[in-house]
Design an enzyme around this catalytic site. Structure first.
Site, short mmCIF file in Angstrom:
data_model
loop_
_atom_site.label_atom_id
_atom_site.label_comp_id
_atom_site.label_asym_id
_atom_site.label_seq_id
_atom_site.Cartn_x
_atom_site.Cartn_y
_atom_site.Cartn_z
N ASP A 67 -15.70 32.66 -74.78
CA ASP A 67 -15.57 32.36 -74.01
C ASP A 67 -14.79 31.45 -74.10
O ASP A 67 -14.24 31.81 -75.67
CB ASP A 67 -16.70 32.23 -72.79
CG ASP A 67 -17.55 30.74 -74.03
OD1 ASP A 67 -17.31 30.61 -74.98
OD2 ASP A 67 -18.60 29.83 -74.26
N ASN A 136 -27.56 22.68 -70.22
CA ASN A 136 -28.52 23.78 -68.84
C ASN A 136 -28.84 24.70 -68.85
O ASN A 136 -29.43 25.56 -68.20
CB ASN A 136 -27.61 23.42 -67.84
CG ASN A 136 -26.63 24.07 -68.07
OD1 ASN A 136 -26.08 24.14 -68.97
ND2 ASN A 136 -25.22 23.54 -67.34
N HIS A 138 -27.08 27.31 -70.09
CA HIS A 138 -26.04 28.26 -69.90
C HIS A 138 -25.64 28.83 -71.61
O HIS A 138 -26.34 28.60 -72.21
CB HIS A 138 -24.62 27.67 -69.05
CG HIS A 138 -23.34 26.84 -70.42
ND1 HIS A 138 -23.51 25.29 -70.12
CD2 HIS A 138 -23.16 27.10 -71.89
CE1 HIS A 138 -22.94 25.00 -71.04
NE2 HIS A 138 -23.13 25.86 -72.10
N GLU A 143 -23.10 29.51 -66.04
CA GLU A 143 -23.42 28.70 -65.99
C GLU A 143 -24.90 28.64 -65.06
O GLU A 143 -24.93 29.25 -64.19
CB GLU A 143 -22.67 27.04 -64.74
CG GLU A 143 -21.40 26.34 -65.76
CD GLU A 143 -22.33 25.59 -66.39
OE1 GLU A 143 -23.55 26.00 -67.13
OE2 GLU A 143 -21.33 24.50 -67.19
C1 GLP Z 1 -20.36 25.27 -75.20
C2 GLP Z 1 -20.38 27.22 -75.22
C3 GLP Z 1 -21.53 27.96 -74.99
C4 GLP Z 1 -22.30 26.87 -76.85
C5 GLP Z 1 -22.36 25.58 -76.06
C6 GLP Z 1 -23.36 24.44 -77.40
O1 GLP Z 1 -20.64 25.01 -73.94
N1 GLP Z 1 -19.36 27.25 -74.29
O2 GLP Z 1 -21.12 29.27 -75.58
O3 GLP Z 1 -23.51 28.12 -77.32
O4 GLP Z 1 -21.24 24.80 -75.69
O5 GLP Z 1 -22.61 24.09 -77.90
P1 GLP Z 1 -23.59 23.03 -79.30
O6 GLP Z 1 -24.05 24.06 -80.49
O7 GLP Z 1 -22.34 21.98 -79.45
O8 GLP Z 1 -24.91 22.10 -78.05
#
Ligand code: GLP
Length: 241
Positions: A67, A136, A138, A143
């Protein structure tokens, strides 16, 4: 799903990096799906150090990231292209022209989504997709919603995601409200998936993902039916199981 429990963040990172390194050794032309976030930083650190020690060769792989924030340039320190360059690409012999991240500055985001899907198709699909998970549920930036997304799409970020990710920006107003993300169908089409989860704050969503009903309200729950999904989670993330 195969669940591997590790003691802490560092052992989760090492275990995940070992799995990626083995896939890379077996197939030097790996099509590797990559993720961003705090969870994966540690495993990238291991991959970089093994590369520097001469154990890994990234020169023939292709990478596709999940993404990118809409509106952020590759030079913006919070863009996912910047993250990837900083934590992995610039520190290894990865051929940058073989690294792909959705274009956050695309003038026509719909066209960019189409291009990204075509790109994955032309690469012959993804061999191994790395994932983190949002609070959440995702994956990528897919989402919670009423249906699982298919291909790459432009997603409105939820209030929770904007709030959580605001820790990386100087103010919450600076967090982009939309992002381009690989779709659930594309993620599920990967031959293998590796989901990494760490920390007590992820424990409730990990429990829901693994034991709750498969529902687009918890996008990651669909991983329950993937044919080859490994989850590496530390004890804190599994504390609610
Ligand atoms: C972002 C990314 C996700 C990732 C998530 C969790 O929202 N788009 O791909 O899994 O963060 O991030 P973290 O590893 O910092 O908790």
């Amino acid at each position: 799903m195969k669940l591997i429990t590790t003691k802490d963040y560092d052992s989760m990172s090492k275990r995940a990096a070992t799995l990626i390194a083995s896939e890379l050794t077996i197939n030097p032309k790996l099509v590797l799906g990559l993720a961003t976030g705090s969870t994966v930083k540690g495993l990238y650190k291991y991959l970089v150090s093994w590369y520097k020690e001469g154990y890994l060769d990234f020169s023939n792989i292709e990478t596709v990231n999940l993404d990118e924030y809409l509106g952020l340039s590759p030079e913006h320190e919070q863009s996912y292209r910047y993250f990837m360059n900083h934590y992995l690409f610039d520190q290894t012999n990865i051929d940058k022209s073989k690294t792909h991240v959705p274009d956050g500055l695309a003038i026509n985001p719909m066209k960019e989504c189409f291009r990204y899907d075509k790109l994955i198709e032309n690469l012959g699909g993804i061999n191994l997709q790395l994932l983190g998970i949002g609070h959440n549920g995702h994956i990528g930036f897919n989402e919670p919603g009423d249906a699982f997304s298919k291909g790459t799409s432009l997603e409105n970020l939820s209030d929770l995601t904007i709030k959580k990710n605001s820790r990386f920006f100087t103010s919450i107003e600076e967090v982009p409200q939309r992002a381009l993300t690989m779709g659930i169908q594309s993620i599920m089409a990967a031959e293998k998936i590796l989901l990494c989860v760490s920390g007590p704050d992820k424990a409730p969503i990990l429990k829901e993902t693994l034991t709750g009903p498969i529902s687009p309200k918890v996008p990651a729950s669909i991983l329950q039916v993937h044919r080859n999904c490994t989850i590496i989670a530390d004890e804190a993330a599994l504390s609610k199981m």
